[in-house]
Write a protein that holds these residues in place. Structure first.
Motif, PDB file in Angstrom:
ATOM      1  N   ASN A   1       0.806  -1.221   0.000  1.00 46.33           N
ATOM      2  CA  ASN A   1       0.000   0.000   0.000  1.00 46.33           C
ATOM      3  C   ASN A   1       0.840   1.271   0.000  1.00 46.33           C
ATOM      4  N   THR A  41      -1.037   2.391  -6.014  1.00 50.34           N
ATOM      5  CA  THR A  41      -1.962   1.448  -5.388  1.00 50.34           C
ATOM      6  C   THR A  41      -3.267   2.151  -5.031  1.00 50.34           C
ATOM      7  N   MET A  71      -6.659   1.098  -2.643  1.00 47.61           N
ATOM      8  CA  MET A  71      -7.373   0.125  -1.820  1.00 47.61           C
ATOM      9  C   MET A  71      -8.451   0.811  -1.001  1.00 47.61           C
ATOM     10  N   PHE A 120      -5.168   4.665   0.302  1.00 46.87           N
ATOM     11  CA  PHE A 120      -5.812   3.691   1.178  1.00 46.87           C
ATOM     12  C   PHE A 120      -6.940   4.411   1.899  1.00 46.87           C
TER      13      PHE A 120
END
Length: 278
Positions: free
Chosen positions: A155, A160, A162, A207
């Motif tokens: 992460n 990335t 998420m 994230f």
């Protein structure tokens, strides 16, 4: 297959790619985005830890091999790997599970991962909480710490994306030492909440954690790895769905949890910090 066997197999396959390429170690390392010393460590087998996801992807792409083959999950070297059925049950040891997670995360790089955790999200756990949880289910804490470190490392990589959604009651129970957390000390629980809030602040917005009301909605723990697969966690194994329709259904379920969230991603760090620890 234990971690040493996996590492040895990975080492052999890197060596075979090096020989096939006709390059020296410096050129081979540069072609996959690592330095020569890192390659030397991989070839020596000194460590049983697999390289970063980004490195695995670079090696597979540069040398036209599948991640399954590179990670020892398949004998098929081809880039497409083996044909899979619409559904599978994956089970095995901690080391085998971690190898699967590396592969699944690597394949989903560049697309969104949707994650409903069973309890506290793996990448946000402290060492003390990992040790406490593994002692209850008799699992290897070192393997679980390795998985936590891998997920956090993943992460922190550029690109990335998420999203995580879970009931806010899980965090309230943890903060107050209820349910399975009754034997966990106040000090450890406070450290976990502070650690969690700091990481959420650090990783946002790539994230994003959302909290829904577990009295209004229910969900089993699962992860949707981009458009490729949905893995439903059922204790010591995963029920893995591969069809487009199944993956889209799980995506829609997750998006439904997001829509009813009571605490949105930009508010979660503050919410966690405000929880009183008894």
């Amino acid at each position: 297959m234990d971690k040493r066997d996996l590492s040895r197999l990975f080492q052999e396959r890197i060596k075979s790619l090096l020989v096939r390429s006709g390059e020296n170690q410096s050129a081979f390392a540069a072609s996959v985005g690592i330095d020569r010393s890192a390659l030397s460590q991989l070839l020596s087998g000194v460590s049983t830890r697999l390289p970063r996801v980004e490195t695995l992807l670079n090696i597979a792409e540069r040398h036209a091999v599948s991640l399954d083959w590179l990670l020892g999950l398949s004998q098929d070297e081809g880039i497409t790997g083996e044909l899979r059925p619409s559904m599978e049950i994956e089970e095995g040891s901690d080391n085998f599970e971690r190898t699967l997670l590396v592969k699944w995360h690597a394949e989903a790089t560049g697309s969104k991962i949707r994650y409903v955790p069973a309890r506290i999200p793996d990448l946000l756990r402290t060492q003390a909480v990992v040790a406490y949880e593994t002692s209850m289910v008799h699992r290897d804490p070192a393997a679980q710490l390795s998985e936590t470190a891998f997920r956090l490392d993943y992460n922190r990589q550029p690109g990335t994306d998420m999203e995580v959604c879970m009931p806010f009651q899980t965090l309230r129970d943890f903060a107050s030492g209820c349910s399975i957390w009754s034997d966990l000390s106040r000090k450890v629980r406070l450290e976990q909440l502070n650690h969690m809030a700091e990481l959420i602040d650090e990783l946002y917005p790539s994230f994003r954690l959302y909290l829904f009301d577990g009295r209004e909605r229910f969900s089993v723990p699962y992860t949707v790895f981009g458009p490729y697969r949905a893995a439903i966690f059922v204790g010591e194994m995963y029920l893995v769905l591969y069809t487009t329709e199944a993956v889209l259904t799980m995506q829609r379920h997750f998006d439904g949890l997001i829509r009813v969230a009571k605490v949105n991603a930009h508010e979660v760090a503050g919410y966690i910090s405000s929880l009183k620890v008894s």
